[in-house]
Design a protein around this motif. Sequence first.
Motif, mmCIF file in Angstrom:
data_model
loop_
_atom_site.group_PDB
_atom_site.id
_atom_site.type_symbol
_atom_site.label_atom_id
_atom_site.label_comp_id
_atom_site.label_asym_id
_atom_site.label_seq_id
_atom_site.Cartn_x
_atom_site.Cartn_y
_atom_site.Cartn_z
ATOM 1 N N UNK A 10 -30.614 -4.973 -72.627
ATOM 2 C CA UNK A 10 -30.039 -4.390 -71.526
ATOM 3 C C UNK A 10 -30.208 -3.337 -71.776
ATOM 4 N N UNK A 11 -29.059 -2.346 -73.029
ATOM 5 C CA UNK A 11 -29.257 -1.236 -73.588
ATOM 6 C C UNK A 11 -30.350 -0.220 -73.242
ATOM 7 N N UNK A 12 -31.621 -1.171 -74.092
ATOM 8 C CA UNK A 12 -32.952 -0.756 -73.894
ATOM 9 C C UNK A 12 -33.412 -0.288 -72.154
ATOM 10 N N UNK A 13 -33.223 -1.215 -71.678
ATOM 11 C CA UNK A 13 -33.438 -0.948 -70.172
ATOM 12 C C UNK A 13 -32.465 -0.088 -69.187
ATOM 13 N N UNK A 14 -31.492 0.086 -69.692
ATOM 14 C CA UNK A 14 -30.573 1.374 -69.488
ATOM 15 C C UNK A 14 -30.950 3.131 -70.040
ATOM 16 N N UNK A 15 -31.200 2.579 -71.100
ATOM 17 C CA UNK A 15 -32.075 4.169 -71.544
ATOM 18 C C UNK A 15 -32.892 4.743 -71.233
ATOM 19 N N UNK A 16 -33.947 3.503 -70.902
ATOM 20 C CA UNK A 16 -34.733 4.134 -69.807
ATOM 21 C C UNK A 16 -34.652 4.473 -68.683
ATOM 22 N N UNK A 17 -34.100 3.655 -67.960
ATOM 23 C CA UNK A 17 -33.482 3.997 -66.830
ATOM 24 C C UNK A 17 -32.553 5.342 -66.760
ATOM 25 N N UNK A 18 -32.143 5.896 -67.411
ATOM 26 C CA UNK A 18 -31.278 7.226 -67.068
ATOM 27 C C UNK A 18 -32.356 8.547 -67.997
ATOM 28 N N UNK A 19 -33.783 8.144 -68.598
ATOM 29 C CA UNK A 19 -35.030 9.418 -68.850
ATOM 30 C C UNK A 19 -35.552 9.194 -67.091
ATOM 31 N N UNK A 55 -26.621 12.924 -74.452
ATOM 32 C CA UNK A 55 -25.396 12.258 -73.243
ATOM 33 C C UNK A 55 -26.811 11.616 -72.761
ATOM 34 N N UNK A 56 -28.102 12.009 -72.142
ATOM 35 C CA UNK A 56 -28.748 10.827 -71.536
ATOM 36 C C UNK A 56 -29.244 10.138 -72.507
ATOM 37 N N UNK A 57 -29.271 10.383 -73.253
ATOM 38 C CA UNK A 57 -29.959 8.949 -74.419
ATOM 39 C C UNK A 57 -28.184 7.839 -74.782
ATOM 40 N N UNK A 58 -26.700 8.676 -75.113
ATOM 41 C CA UNK A 58 -26.215 7.869 -75.790
ATOM 42 C C UNK A 58 -25.470 7.157 -74.879
ATOM 43 N N UNK A 59 -24.896 7.986 -72.861
ATOM 44 C CA UNK A 59 -24.251 7.605 -72.547
ATOM 45 C C UNK A 59 -24.573 6.819 -71.084
ATOM 46 N N UNK A 92 -30.121 -7.993 -63.244
ATOM 47 C CA UNK A 92 -29.249 -5.904 -62.883
ATOM 48 C C UNK A 92 -28.930 -5.783 -61.261
ATOM 49 N N UNK A 93 -28.585 -6.002 -60.700
ATOM 50 C CA UNK A 93 -28.226 -5.318 -59.475
ATOM 51 C C UNK A 93 -28.081 -4.587 -59.657
ATOM 52 N N UNK A 94 -27.199 -3.469 -60.392
ATOM 53 C CA UNK A 94 -26.450 -1.996 -60.352
ATOM 54 C C UNK A 94 -28.003 -1.317 -61.718
ATOM 55 N N UNK A 95 -28.508 -1.405 -62.126
ATOM 56 C CA UNK A 95 -29.267 -0.371 -62.465
ATOM 57 C C UNK A 95 -29.256 1.264 -62.111
ATOM 58 N N UNK A 96 -29.312 1.263 -60.753
ATOM 59 C CA UNK A 96 -28.899 2.477 -60.234
ATOM 60 C C UNK A 96 -27.333 3.499 -61.360
ATOM 61 N N UNK A 97 -26.411 3.032 -61.516
ATOM 62 C CA UNK A 97 -25.363 3.413 -61.956
ATOM 63 C C UNK A 97 -26.262 4.336 -63.450
ATOM 64 N N UNK A 98 -27.453 3.973 -64.432
ATOM 65 C CA UNK A 98 -27.818 4.933 -65.502
ATOM 66 C C UNK A 98 -29.403 5.013 -64.795
ATOM 67 N N UNK A 99 -29.257 5.318 -64.126
ATOM 68 C CA UNK A 99 -30.191 6.399 -63.156
ATOM 69 C C UNK A 99 -29.751 7.251 -63.125
ATOM 70 N N UNK A 100 -28.526 6.712 -62.896
ATOM 71 C CA UNK A 100 -27.855 8.061 -62.083
ATOM 72 C C UNK A 100 -26.833 9.494 -62.851
ATOM 73 N N UNK A 101 -26.395 8.274 -64.335
ATOM 74 C CA UNK A 101 -25.762 9.024 -65.028
ATOM 75 C C UNK A 101 -27.298 9.749 -66.276
ATOM 76 N N UNK A 102 -28.717 9.785 -66.151
ATOM 77 C CA UNK A 102 -29.128 10.089 -66.674
ATOM 78 C C UNK A 102 -29.594 11.976 -66.084
#
Length: 386
Positions: free
Chosen positions: A255-264, A129-133, A65-75
């Motif tokens: 993929x969802x698990x990695x996303x929520x970790x990035x968001x945190x 929101x940090x977890x669910x979005x 995934x070359x877009x993990x900054x998306x989830x980092x930014x959401x959190x």
Amino acid sequence: MKNSLNSLLGGKEGAIGLLILAVLMLLVMPMFLDVFRLNLMGKYLTYAFVAIGLVLCWGYGGILSLGQGIFFGIGGYCMAMFLKLEASDMQSTAAQTTPGIPDFMDWNQITALPLLWQPFHSFSFTIFAIIVIPILLAFIIGFAMFTRRVGDVYFSIIMQAIAAILTILVIGQQGLTGGINGITDLKTLHGWDIRTDEAKYVLYYINALLLIVVILLSRFVLSSKLGRLLSAMRDKEERVRFSGYNVAMYKVFIFCFAAVISSIGGAMFTLQVGFMSPTLVGIVPSIEMVIFAAVGGRLSILGAVYGAVIVNLGKTYFSEAFPDLWLYLLGGLFIVVVMFLPNGLAGLYEKYVHPLFFKRKNNVQTKVTKENTSVAASQIDTGGSK
């Protein structure tokens, strides 16, 4: 109980590695670094959350995934919205044309708090929101892509496109997001001033403890049947699919698990640094996050932490010592890693350091690892849910 604890710790060697990391983060760094450098180190550790997520979905799941900054930014933006609303009380914004709303909204002639921002008055909703979005967004993207068997370079390009679109939206909606400047001037968390030295120490420790929890959870996932399935899918996806497993949904999960970790990690970044910017959401930061995992070792959870810290330390040092050359020096570091250290720092450890302390088990462990990798797909043929 013993097996579960062993899975969390990663065996004797994993427990020792985690203990060393914990001592470095919780004792050594606070003892020898001043508050500025410690806060900087805390910032680097927030990137480690993303790197760990990439180890899971890229190193083990084969999903680059070359877009993990998306989830980092959401959190980061969710936390920033809550903090900004707390900083925009009637007294602090009395000089504005419309008191009680964030300053950048007033500058853009918005006269009432947008509906999107209303729920972020609640800290409980912010955590939700940090977890669910990110989970919802990752599920939508993953389900749409993986059920259609879109993967490899095509998935990476699509993630880059989504990151670029999100960056454009954030910058373009200046009245809602603060635009190119981001959300700044964050002051308190429930009345607690997060700008003080004491607060920076507390937030650093919270960040470090959360990182340890994420490491333990990640190890638990990898030691489970899911972890074996991920490795098998990475190596022989078609064989796993023909064995009756729903490969797409397993990919969606990791993929969802990695996303929520990035968001945190993004939320902790906002708390420690005191702002959130679209420069942390786009393509460039997302690629840098992949480099963190590559330098540390894309098959090593602890290596991802060290990779994130070392790469960012290199950026800081090179930019301070060689302001005109630091980008070239950093680029050279990445080229060396890709060409000569394909397994990153973890590969160096396994080759040179590990045999010194675990001589007796080294040969056996290496043999078992190779056997597990080569027969991972065949192991899941029995007892699988269809």
